[in-house]
Design an enzyme around this catalytic site. Structure first.
Site, PDB file in Angstrom:
ATOM      1  N   LYS A   5      -0.243   8.948  34.421  1.00 31.80           N
ATOM      2  CA  LYS A   5      -0.428   9.041  35.867  1.00 31.80           C
ATOM      3  C   LYS A   5      -1.129  10.369  36.161  1.00 31.80           C
ATOM      4  O   LYS A   5      -0.750  11.398  35.587  1.00 31.80           O
ATOM      5  CB  LYS A   5       0.966   9.019  36.483  1.00 31.80           C
ATOM      6  CG  LYS A   5       1.044   8.720  37.944  1.00 31.80           C
ATOM      7  CD  LYS A   5       2.514   8.585  38.337  1.00 31.80           C
ATOM      8  CE  LYS A   5       2.670   8.789  39.815  1.00 31.80           C
ATOM      9  NZ  LYS A   5       4.070   8.845  40.207  1.00 31.80           N
ATOM     10  N   HIS A  51      -1.588  11.682  39.310  1.00 32.14           N
ATOM     11  CA  HIS A  51      -1.210  12.250  40.608  1.00 32.14           C
ATOM     12  C   HIS A  51       0.312  12.382  40.637  1.00 32.14           C
ATOM     13  O   HIS A  51       0.976  12.028  39.651  1.00 32.14           O
ATOM     14  CB  HIS A  51      -1.694  11.340  41.739  1.00 32.14           C
ATOM     15  CG  HIS A  51      -1.138   9.948  41.631  1.00 32.14           C
ATOM     16  ND1 HIS A  51      -1.660   9.014  40.779  1.00 32.14           N
ATOM     17  CD2 HIS A  51      -0.093   9.361  42.230  1.00 32.14           C
ATOM     18  CE1 HIS A  51      -0.967   7.898  40.875  1.00 32.14           C
ATOM     19  NE2 HIS A  51       0.000   8.089  41.741  1.00 32.14           N
TER      20      HIS A  51
END
Ligand code: OMP
Length: 213
Positions: free
Chosen positions: A104, A106
């Protein structure tokens, strides 16, 4: 066979997690039986019972570890349920984490969720056949600040690896760790023999003769 192992086989058959027929495996082998751990995840109670079986197998084996690790995807619910069962039924409140298949970029970022992946990690997974999937998990552990402490699986299919050893024997040798199971193929065969059911036994024994150790 211990009572909980028999209970596991019976529940797996009842939930159609343990199936008999003709199944093409990841390795390309065509097997007369298949274990689909996902069938246990269909209800909360099924998943809770699966976690208790895994926790019992871990406690019975006496394996030492610092953290429970669930490899994506099926290892995630398995390891979650196992960590809960270790805490609730054995008073063993271990740190727990799992990985994402895609990192991921963010929010909290990264590909690991939960406790820091460090120390001796106990990997919780469904099945080992040829050992391909578990070796990928070893790379994740090695890439973090951790070492493998062992692997716990629902079913040991007791199949040959690349050489004379079983696939699991090769994992134990290569990583110097124990591989703990709830049941093995031999337990399934003993169970079917005790039940007096001949229907699937012949095909399973022929498969064991071809690919077993
Ligand atoms: P190996 O990577 O060959 O060890 O195969 C392990 C994986 O095969 C498991 O993580 C499952 O995705 C899948 N599998 C089962 O789930 N149940 C079985 O009975 C057999 C297999 C398999 O394809 O060998």
């Amino acid at each position: 066979m211990k009572d909980y192992q028999r209970d596991f086989i019976e529940l797996a058959i009842a939930k159609e997690a343990l199936l008999f027929g003709e199944f093409t495996l990841k390795s390309g082998r065509v097997s007369p039986y298949f274990f689909n751990a996902g069938r246990f995840f269909q209800t909360g109670q099924g998943l809770a019972s699966l976690g208790r079986f895994y926790a019992q197998a871990i406690v019975d084996a006496g394996v030492e570890f610092d953290l429970v690790f669930g490899p994506a995807y099926k290892g995630i619910p398995l390891a979650s349920a196992t960590a809960v069962a270790l805490a609730e039924h054995h008073g063993l409140d271990y740190p727990y984490c799992f990985n994402r298949k895609e990192a991921k970029d963010h929010g909290e970022g990264g590909s690991l969720v939960g406790a820091a992946l460090e120390g001796r990690a106990l990997i919780v997974d469904d099945v080992i056949t040829a050992g391909t999937a578990v070796r990928e998990v070893m790379d994740i552990i090695a890439g973090a600040n951790a070492k493998p402490a062992g692997v716990v699986i629902g079913l040991d299919r007791q199949e040959r690896g690349k050489g004379e050893l079983s696939a699991i024997g090769e994992v134990e040798r290569d990583y110097q760790i124990p591989v703990v199971n709830i049941i093995t193929l031999n337990d399934i065969i003993s169970y079917l023999e005790q039940q007096g059911g001949v229907e699937h036994l012949e095909a399973i024994k022929a498969y064991r003769a071809a690919y077993g150790v």
